[in-house]
Design a protein around this motif. Structure first.
Motif, PDB file in Angstrom:
ATOM      1  N   MET A   1       0.844  -1.239  -0.087  1.00 43.12           N
ATOM      2  CA  MET A   1      -0.013   0.010   0.014  1.00 43.12           C
ATOM      3  C   MET A   1       0.810   1.282  -0.024  1.00 43.12           C
ATOM      4  O   MET A   1       1.609   1.397   0.863  1.00 43.12           O
ATOM      5  CB  MET A   1      -0.836  -0.032   1.308  1.00 43.12           C
ATOM      6  N   ASP A   2       0.558   2.045  -1.128  1.00 47.72           N
ATOM      7  CA  ASP A   2       1.290   3.488  -0.961  1.00 47.72           C
ATOM      8  C   ASP A   2       0.932   4.188   0.109  1.00 47.72           C
ATOM      9  O   ASP A   2      -0.077   4.237   0.630  1.00 47.72           O
ATOM     10  CB  ASP A   2       1.129   4.220  -2.340  1.00 47.72           C
ATOM     11  N   PHE A   3       1.973   4.909   0.846  1.00 44.43           N
ATOM     12  CA  PHE A   3       1.630   5.651   2.101  1.00 44.43           C
ATOM     13  C   PHE A   3       1.431   7.112   1.377  1.00 44.43           C
ATOM     14  O   PHE A   3       2.287   7.938   0.843  1.00 44.43           O
ATOM     15  CB  PHE A   3       2.901   5.849   3.034  1.00 44.43           C
ATOM     16  N   ASN A   4       0.111   7.793   1.474  1.00 46.16           N
ATOM     17  CA  ASN A   4      -0.205   8.786   1.135  1.00 46.16           C
ATOM     18  C   ASN A   4      -1.107   9.469   2.062  1.00 46.16           C
ATOM     19  O   ASN A   4      -1.771   8.903   3.072  1.00 46.16           O
ATOM     20  CB  ASN A   4      -0.821   8.871  -0.489  1.00 46.16           C
ATOM     21  N   GLU A   5      -1.716  10.787   1.857  1.00 41.30           N
ATOM     22  CA  GLU A   5      -2.610  11.446   2.694  1.00 41.30           C
ATOM     23  C   GLU A   5      -3.896  10.425   2.927  1.00 41.30           C
ATOM     24  O   GLU A   5      -4.753  10.796   3.656  1.00 41.30           O
ATOM     25  CB  GLU A   5      -2.836  12.654   2.378  1.00 41.30           C
ATOM     26  N   HIS A   6      -4.284   9.797   1.897  1.00 41.18           N
ATOM     27  CA  HIS A   6      -5.662   9.002   1.765  1.00 41.18           C
ATOM     28  C   HIS A   6      -5.423   7.665   2.600  1.00 41.18           C
ATOM     29  O   HIS A   6      -6.271   7.213   3.143  1.00 41.18           O
ATOM     30  CB  HIS A   6      -6.067   8.740   0.688  1.00 41.18           C
ATOM     31  N   THR A   7      -4.278   7.138   2.596  1.00 38.66           N
ATOM     32  CA  THR A   7      -4.014   5.801   3.048  1.00 38.66           C
ATOM     33  C   THR A   7      -3.245   5.801   4.571  1.00 38.66           C
ATOM     34  O   THR A   7      -3.116   4.861   4.957  1.00 38.66           O
ATOM     35  CB  THR A   7      -3.291   4.959   2.074  1.00 38.66           C
ATOM     36  N   ALA A   8      -2.623   7.020   4.855  1.00 34.97           N
ATOM     37  CA  ALA A   8      -1.816   7.304   5.978  1.00 34.97           C
ATOM     38  C   ALA A   8      -2.550   6.525   7.319  1.00 34.97           C
ATOM     39  O   ALA A   8      -1.739   5.844   8.045  1.00 34.97           O
ATOM     40  CB  ALA A   8      -1.343   8.617   5.984  1.00 34.97           C
ATOM     41  N   THR A   9      -3.823   7.132   7.621  1.00 32.07           N
ATOM     42  CA  THR A   9      -4.194   6.818   8.907  1.00 32.07           C
ATOM     43  C   THR A   9      -4.494   5.291   9.027  1.00 32.07           C
ATOM     44  O   THR A   9      -4.059   4.615   9.893  1.00 32.07           O
ATOM     45  CB  THR A   9      -5.535   7.358   8.961  1.00 32.07           C
ATOM     46  N   ARG A  10      -5.094   4.712   7.945  1.00 29.68           N
ATOM     47  CA  ARG A  10      -5.105   3.219   8.019  1.00 29.68           C
ATOM     48  C   ARG A  10      -3.987   2.512   8.264  1.00 29.68           C
ATOM     49  O   ARG A  10      -3.784   1.422   8.846  1.00 29.68           O
ATOM     50  CB  ARG A  10      -5.918   2.673   6.664  1.00 29.68           C
ATOM     51  N   ALA A  11      -2.833   2.838   7.474  1.00 36.49           N
ATOM     52  CA  ALA A  11      -1.602   2.238   7.618  1.00 36.49           C
ATOM     53  C   ALA A  11      -1.315   2.226   9.109  1.00 36.49           C
ATOM     54  O   ALA A  11      -0.663   1.259   9.513  1.00 36.49           O
ATOM     55  CB  ALA A  11      -0.618   2.860   6.475  1.00 36.49           C
ATOM     56  N   VAL A  12      -1.192   3.284   9.531  1.00 32.47           N
ATOM     57  CA  VAL A  12      -0.523   3.153  10.989  1.00 32.47           C
ATOM     58  C   VAL A  12      -1.528   2.572  11.869  1.00 32.47           C
ATOM     59  O   VAL A  12      -0.766   1.705  12.829  1.00 32.47           O
ATOM     60  CB  VAL A  12      -0.404   4.864  11.417  1.00 32.47           C
ATOM     61  N   GLN A  13      -2.640   2.826  11.797  1.00 32.91           N
ATOM     62  CA  GLN A  13      -3.764   1.753  12.551  1.00 32.91           C
ATOM     63  C   GLN A  13      -3.378   0.270  12.384  1.00 32.91           C
ATOM     64  O   GLN A  13      -3.422  -0.502  13.471  1.00 32.91           O
ATOM     65  CB  GLN A  13      -5.108   2.260  12.270  1.00 32.91           C
ATOM     66  N   ASP A  14      -3.283   0.046  11.327  1.00 32.86           N
ATOM     67  CA  ASP A  14      -3.103  -1.512  10.957  1.00 32.86           C
ATOM     68  C   ASP A  14      -1.582  -2.106  11.638  1.00 32.86           C
ATOM     69  O   ASP A  14      -1.534  -3.117  11.719  1.00 32.86           O
ATOM     70  CB  ASP A  14      -2.940  -1.668   9.358  1.00 32.86           C
ATOM     71  N   SER A  15      -0.625  -1.208  11.807  1.00 35.72           N
ATOM     72  CA  SER A  15       0.660  -1.389  12.376  1.00 35.72           C
ATOM     73  C   SER A  15       0.374  -1.562  13.781  1.00 35.72           C
ATOM     74  O   SER A  15       1.279  -2.331  14.415  1.00 35.72           O
ATOM     75  CB  SER A  15       1.516  -0.282  12.274  1.00 35.72           C
ATOM     76  N   PHE A  16      -0.877  -1.265  14.538  1.00 32.75           N
ATOM     77  CA  PHE A  16      -1.011  -1.790  15.976  1.00 32.75           C
ATOM     78  C   PHE A  16      -2.120  -3.096  16.054  1.00 32.75           C
ATOM     79  O   PHE A  16      -2.374  -3.220  17.084  1.00 32.75           O
ATOM     80  CB  PHE A  16      -1.734  -0.437  16.586  1.00 32.75           C
ATOM     81  N   ARG A  17      -2.136  -3.785  15.074  1.00 31.63           N
ATOM     82  CA  ARG A  17      -3.051  -4.988  15.123  1.00 31.63           C
ATOM     83  C   ARG A  17      -2.336  -5.795  16.175  1.00 31.63           C
ATOM     84  O   ARG A  17      -3.068  -6.465  16.620  1.00 31.63           O
ATOM     85  CB  ARG A  17      -2.973  -5.566  13.744  1.00 31.63           C
ATOM     86  N   GLY A  18      -1.068  -6.193  16.356  1.00 29.61           N
ATOM     87  CA  GLY A  18      -0.627  -6.834  17.317  1.00 29.61           C
ATOM     88  C   GLY A  18      -0.627  -6.697  18.540  1.00 29.61           C
ATOM     89  O   GLY A  18      -0.046  -7.234  19.636  1.00 29.61           O
TER      90      GLY A  18
END
Length: 286
Positions: free
Chosen positions: A1-18
């Motif tokens: 997933m490209d990190f941009n202003e539309h995907t940034a929030t979800r990418a960071v939230q997904d990083s906390f899944r563990g």
């Protein structure tokens, strides 16, 4: 997933899944969502972002064993008071902020002792009861007290001028839930302005003053601890406290008295100020 202003929030939230702690996961998810929304709304420049990082770094670097600049920042932004309000228990004395000066332990003192270790200012008698929310007096309740002097300074602000422990005392109520101590009438005062929080206030055109008050932390078995103030009626800045902590129910008259009998019984000279009030604790749930 490209990190941009539309995907940034979800990418960071997904990083906390563990994250195994569900409450921590909830907090990180909400923090990311709101922080990213703020950045998206104001669209800070790189220079502004660097300035913000520098400011927070300076706040941390200003903290010492006797100074809590981060608490001060939380106070002036209204966060401390909001957290207190959200956690307030029904049925007890209203709570308010801890403040940045509860940085050292209060010395144990006997009921009736003076927390004024200098003795130059006119005396003040403070007395009251610690009660449960049903009106039952609470014996052996712990009453932790701290305040500034008559000139508006806490002991930790004036090492070498004020003795350590001046304006502080740790008391326990008697069999009828009563407490009493001698002190001086505290002054209104400015919060510390020689650090980053002071620069923040100047930049926003806000004054740094707090109305005169005495701090209390009260604890008793089976009850929720209470952190509160008693504000001196008539003090300047009751309507514009720099940390938003004033509640009408916490404003108390400190009346001036020349009663020789009361003065003699309490070991003070006349004239003196006198205040009496109850501190009510809510029972712990469950």
């Amino acid at each position: 997933m490209d990190f941009n202003e539309h995907t940034a929030t979800r990418a960071v939230q997904d990083s906390f899944r563990g994250t195994s702690d569900p409450r921590l996961r909830e907090l990180l998810d909400a923090l990311t969502r709101h922080l990213h929304a703020f950045v998206g709304e104001v669209r800070p420049s790189i220079r502004e972002w660097e300035h913000a990082i520098g400011f927070l770094t300076a706040v941390g670097q200003t903290c010492t064993d006797t100074r809590q600049e981060f608490v001060l920042l939380s106070d002036v932004l209204g966060v401390s008071m909001l957290v207190e309000t959200l956690n307030e228990q029904e049925g007890g004395t209203e709570s308010t902020v801890l403040g940045p000066f509860h940085m050292v332990e209060s010395p144990p003192r006997a009921l009736g002792d003076s927390i004024d270790l200098i003795g130059e200012a006119p005396p003040c008698l403070v007395a009251g009861r610690v009660l449960s929310s049903d009106g039952t007096p609470l014996s052996d309740a712990e009453v932790d007290v701290w305040q500034c002097n008559e000139k508006g300074f806490y002991d930790v602000q004036q090492p070498g001028v004020q003795p350590a422990g001046n304006g502080r005392g740790l008391f326990h109520t008697d069999s009828e839930g009563r407490f009493r101590f001698r002190t001086v009438l505290p002054s209104h005062y400015p919060i510390p302005t020689d650090g980053p929080v002071g620069r923040f206030l100047r930049a926003t055109g806000r004054h740094p003053y707090r109305p005169a008050h005495i701090h209390f932390i009260v604890r008793a078995d089976g009850h929720t601890p209470l952190t509160t103030h008693v504000f001196v009626a008539g003090s300047p800045y009751l309507d514009s406290d720099a940390v938003f902590a004033v509640k009408q129910s916490l404003i108390v008259d400190f009346t001036e008295s020349t009663g020789a009998g009361t003065a003699a019984r309490n070991g003070v000279r006349t004239p003196f100020h006198h205040a009496e009030f109850d501190l009510v604790l809510s029972r712990e749930l469950g």
